[in-house]
Design a protein around this motif. Structure first.
Motif, mmCIF file in Angstrom:
data_model
loop_
_atom_site.group_PDB
_atom_site.id
_atom_site.type_symbol
_atom_site.label_atom_id
_atom_site.label_comp_id
_atom_site.label_asym_id
_atom_site.label_seq_id
_atom_site.Cartn_x
_atom_site.Cartn_y
_atom_site.Cartn_z
ATOM 1 N N VAL A 1 0.653 -1.252 0.153
ATOM 2 C CA VAL A 1 -0.068 0.124 0.016
ATOM 3 C C VAL A 1 0.990 0.974 -0.083
ATOM 4 O O VAL A 1 0.843 2.423 -0.712
ATOM 5 C CB VAL A 1 -0.896 -0.140 0.866
ATOM 6 N N ARG A 2 2.158 1.335 -0.050
ATOM 7 C CA ARG A 2 2.675 2.658 0.518
ATOM 8 C C ARG A 2 3.395 2.760 -0.411
ATOM 9 O O ARG A 2 4.115 3.531 -0.924
ATOM 10 C CB ARG A 2 4.028 2.263 2.013
ATOM 11 N N ARG B 1 1.373 4.263 -2.706
ATOM 12 C CA ARG B 1 0.839 5.394 -2.736
ATOM 13 C C ARG B 1 2.305 5.977 -2.906
ATOM 14 O O ARG B 1 1.705 7.268 -3.910
ATOM 15 C CB ARG B 1 0.386 5.842 -1.297
ATOM 16 N N ARG C 1 -10.415 -1.199 6.673
ATOM 17 C CA ARG C 1 -10.151 -1.018 4.795
ATOM 18 C C ARG C 1 -9.986 0.136 4.602
ATOM 19 O O ARG C 1 -8.685 -0.203 3.813
ATOM 20 C CB ARG C 1 -11.529 -1.313 4.422
ATOM 21 N N GLU C 2 -10.100 1.615 5.258
ATOM 22 C CA GLU C 2 -9.700 3.105 4.501
ATOM 23 C C GLU C 2 -8.312 3.141 4.762
ATOM 24 O O GLU C 2 -7.577 3.017 4.217
ATOM 25 C CB GLU C 2 -10.705 3.773 5.247
ATOM 26 N N ARG C 3 -7.577 1.784 5.470
ATOM 27 C CA ARG C 3 -6.193 2.489 5.926
ATOM 28 C C ARG C 3 -5.116 2.027 5.155
ATOM 29 O O ARG C 3 -3.871 1.617 4.841
ATOM 30 C CB ARG C 3 -5.805 1.634 7.406
ATOM 31 N N SER C 4 -5.636 0.234 4.588
ATOM 32 C CA SER C 4 -4.837 0.100 3.897
ATOM 33 C C SER C 4 -5.262 0.139 1.647
ATOM 34 O O SER C 4 -5.621 -0.702 1.420
ATOM 35 C CB SER C 4 -5.248 -1.532 3.878
ATOM 36 N N ASP C 5 -6.197 0.796 1.965
ATOM 37 C CA ASP C 5 -7.093 1.049 0.607
ATOM 38 C C ASP C 5 -7.996 0.716 -0.422
ATOM 39 O O ASP C 5 -7.764 0.238 -1.417
ATOM 40 C CB ASP C 5 -5.788 1.817 0.102
ATOM 41 N N GLY C 6 -8.426 -0.036 0.594
ATOM 42 C CA GLY C 6 -9.372 -2.086 0.037
ATOM 43 C C GLY C 6 -7.855 -2.671 -0.146
ATOM 44 O O GLY C 6 -9.054 -3.246 -1.157
ATOM 45 N N TRP C 7 -6.964 -2.620 -0.305
ATOM 46 C CA TRP C 7 -6.126 -4.040 -0.938
ATOM 47 C C TRP C 7 -5.867 -4.860 0.586
ATOM 48 O O TRP C 7 -5.503 -4.195 1.464
ATOM 49 C CB TRP C 7 -4.872 -2.826 -1.017
ATOM 50 N N PRO D 1 -0.243 0.203 -9.198
ATOM 51 C CA PRO D 1 -0.996 0.545 -8.695
ATOM 52 C C PRO D 1 -0.712 -1.134 -7.948
ATOM 53 O O PRO D 1 0.393 -1.695 -8.498
ATOM 54 C CB PRO D 1 -2.398 -0.074 -9.163
#
Length: 502
Positions: free
Chosen positions: A65-66, A69, A213-219, A74
């Motif tokens: 995720v990091r 970003r 979920r929001e902390r991991s952008d849904g991943w 993606p």
């Protein structure tokens, strides 16, 4: 023979290695896991035992995720790109995996993770709560802060709370302690077993197993029945140990013994939380947890600082897989962290593989060609050599049953020493001279016996070295196979040793 040295059975065996982050698996620490697991697998396959080595890549972590970003790439593309490089590492080290699990891409893995969750939920061991800790913005997660700062970035942290799911590890404290104490969950070396018992005696906390979920952008994999939460990477990754790939088989449906190879840095989660999850889900515990020390470079872990410069693919490509494999298996200590340098690796390979083993094979094969036109003669065997070969086999097997790779490689080297002493003691060149000059009627018979005995030692070395240095073992086997023997060729030329690093 102690419990720690009890030889393994002959039923199916599954050996698992840690599932490292997909973006950073090319470091020496993971190479140690792979090399040790592969040596065990090759050893146990040699008598025909069914062995599978299971590993893979952790792709659902916050690291992905990091990176997504920061790079704008993606998460799926990042995971696919970096997972594609793992086969190169496996090939370079000669450490194939029988099942390679991609945690973000395997439908079988997701099914397995969800089944494990449902089993533990049904057992009443999963509950919702609030996680409190120190949050690092740079990491994008909670950290074990030191002095109010992130240990990785040195930036200030802030207290934070978030809703999580938790697993009741504490419920299984007594059962885990009994399993470790009686050896049902065998942990080696003994110092690590004692460390785990101390963990258990000091109390066991429940484990957070999800994140919003929001902390991991849904991943990541969603919590079954709670799509607002993503499974924490440890739960996801640990479930990979139960996978056997996409062939539809699961280990709890088989009568397979299970050994795990890990480094000491991940001991707690493997010896406490993961066995507790297995107990909760009604799965069998691993038969053994083999824990190795850290391999450092100039005192730093191999994934940090100076150690990051040592790519095992490059090392194996430049110096050969056998040099790196032999150093790992021969030099890593059970008691202390072991420091790696290229110079130490090459000196060890020259001393053991080129000078001791390689020189013996080259001399013996050369003498068979020189004195017997390449044909290995028949001759009476000295009982001492049969004893030496039998002892090397038994000591190697016993050492590997105890996950003692240093002792196992030492047993093989002892046989090489026996062979070199045999040649020096019997002096075949003098027997050949006496035969040619007709000075000793028995010289021909004695020379036949010595050469036959020396070739037998070399053939045994090829067999015993195969788990540790498969390329060298195969070259020795080819040199000593057939009648007449193939033309003599150096099986392990010396490395040009590099100067010591400042």
């Amino acid at each position: 023979m102690t419990a720690a040295h009890t030889p393994a059975g002959d039923g199916p065996l599954r050996i698992t290695v840690p599932v490292p982050n997909v973006h950073s698996y090319r470091h020496l620490g993971f190479a140690v896991d792979l090399i040790q697991a592969d040596a065990l697998a090759r050893h146990h396959r040699s008598p025909g035992r069914s062995v599978r080595v299971v590993g893979g890549t952790d792709e659902n972590s916050a690291v992905t995720v990091r990176l997504a970003r920061s790079t704008g790439v993606p998460p799926r593309a990042l995971a696919d790109r970096d997972a594609a490089g793992l086969p190169e590492l496996l090939t370079a080290l000669r450490t194939p995996l029988d099942a390679r699990v991609r945690t973000s891409a395997s439908a079988r893995h997701r099914e397995l993770v969800e089944r494990l969750w449902r089993d533990c939920l049904g057992a009443g061991d999963l509950y919702q709560g609030e996680y409190e800790g120190d949050w690092c913005e740079a990491c994008g997660g909670f950290v074990a802060a030191s002095g109010g700062r992130c240990p990785r970035h040195g930036t200030p942290v802030a207290p934070a709370t978030e809703p999580n799911w938790f697993f009741r590890t504490s419920r299984y404290r007594d059962r885990l302690r009994d399993a470790v104490a009686c050896g049902a969950l065998r942990i080696v070396p003994a110092a690590r077993r004692n460390e785990v018992l101390a963990f258990l005696d000091s109390g066991v906390e429940d484990m957070s197993v999800s994140r919003p979920r929001e902390r991991s952008d849904g991943w990541g994999l969603p919590v079954p029945g709670d799509p607002g939460q993503i499974l924490y990477t440890w739960w996801d990754v640990l479930a990979a140990y139960l996978d056997e790939g996409e062939d539809g088989h699961h280990p709890w449906e088989q009568d397979a013994e299970h050994w795990q190879i890990i480094g000491k840095g991940i001991l707690r989660v493997h010896a406490l939380h993961w066995p507790a999850v297995l107990l909760s889900a009604g799965r069998p515990l691993p038969g053994a947890l083999a824990v190795h020390q850290h391999l450092t470079t100039r005192g730093l872990p191999p994934q940090d600082g100076a150690g990051a410069g040592f790519d095992p693919v490059a090392l194996a490509g430049h110096h050969g897989a056998d040099a790196l494999r032999w150093w790992v298996l021969r030099e890593m200590s059970a008691g202390d962290d072991t420091d790696f340098t290229v110079g130490r690796m090459l000196r060890r390979a020259n001393e053991d593989l080129a000078n001791s083993v390689g020189n013996l094979v080259n001399r013996v094969v050369g003498m068979v060609h020189r004195y017997r036109a390449g044909r290995v003669p028949d001759g009476p065997r000295d009982p001492g050599t049969d004893i030496a070969v039998g002892s090397a086999r038994a000591e190697t097997a016993e050492a590997l049953a105890a996950f003692d790779f240093r002792a196992a490689t030492a047993a093989v080297l002892a046989l090489s020493l026996h062979g070199n002493r045999l040649v020096e003691r019997t002096r075949p060149w003098e027997l050949a001279k006496a035969e040619a000059q007709g000075e000793d009627p028995a010289a021909a018979r004695r020379l036949d016996a010595v050469l036959a005995e020396a070739v037998a030692v070399c053939r045994a070395l090829a067999e015993l070295l195969a788990p540790f240095v498969p390329d060298l073992a195969e070259r020795i086997a080819r040199q000593c196979r057939g009648t007449p023997l193939p033309p003599q060729s150096p099986v392990y030329p010396r490395h040009q040793e590099e100067p010591a690093a400042p």
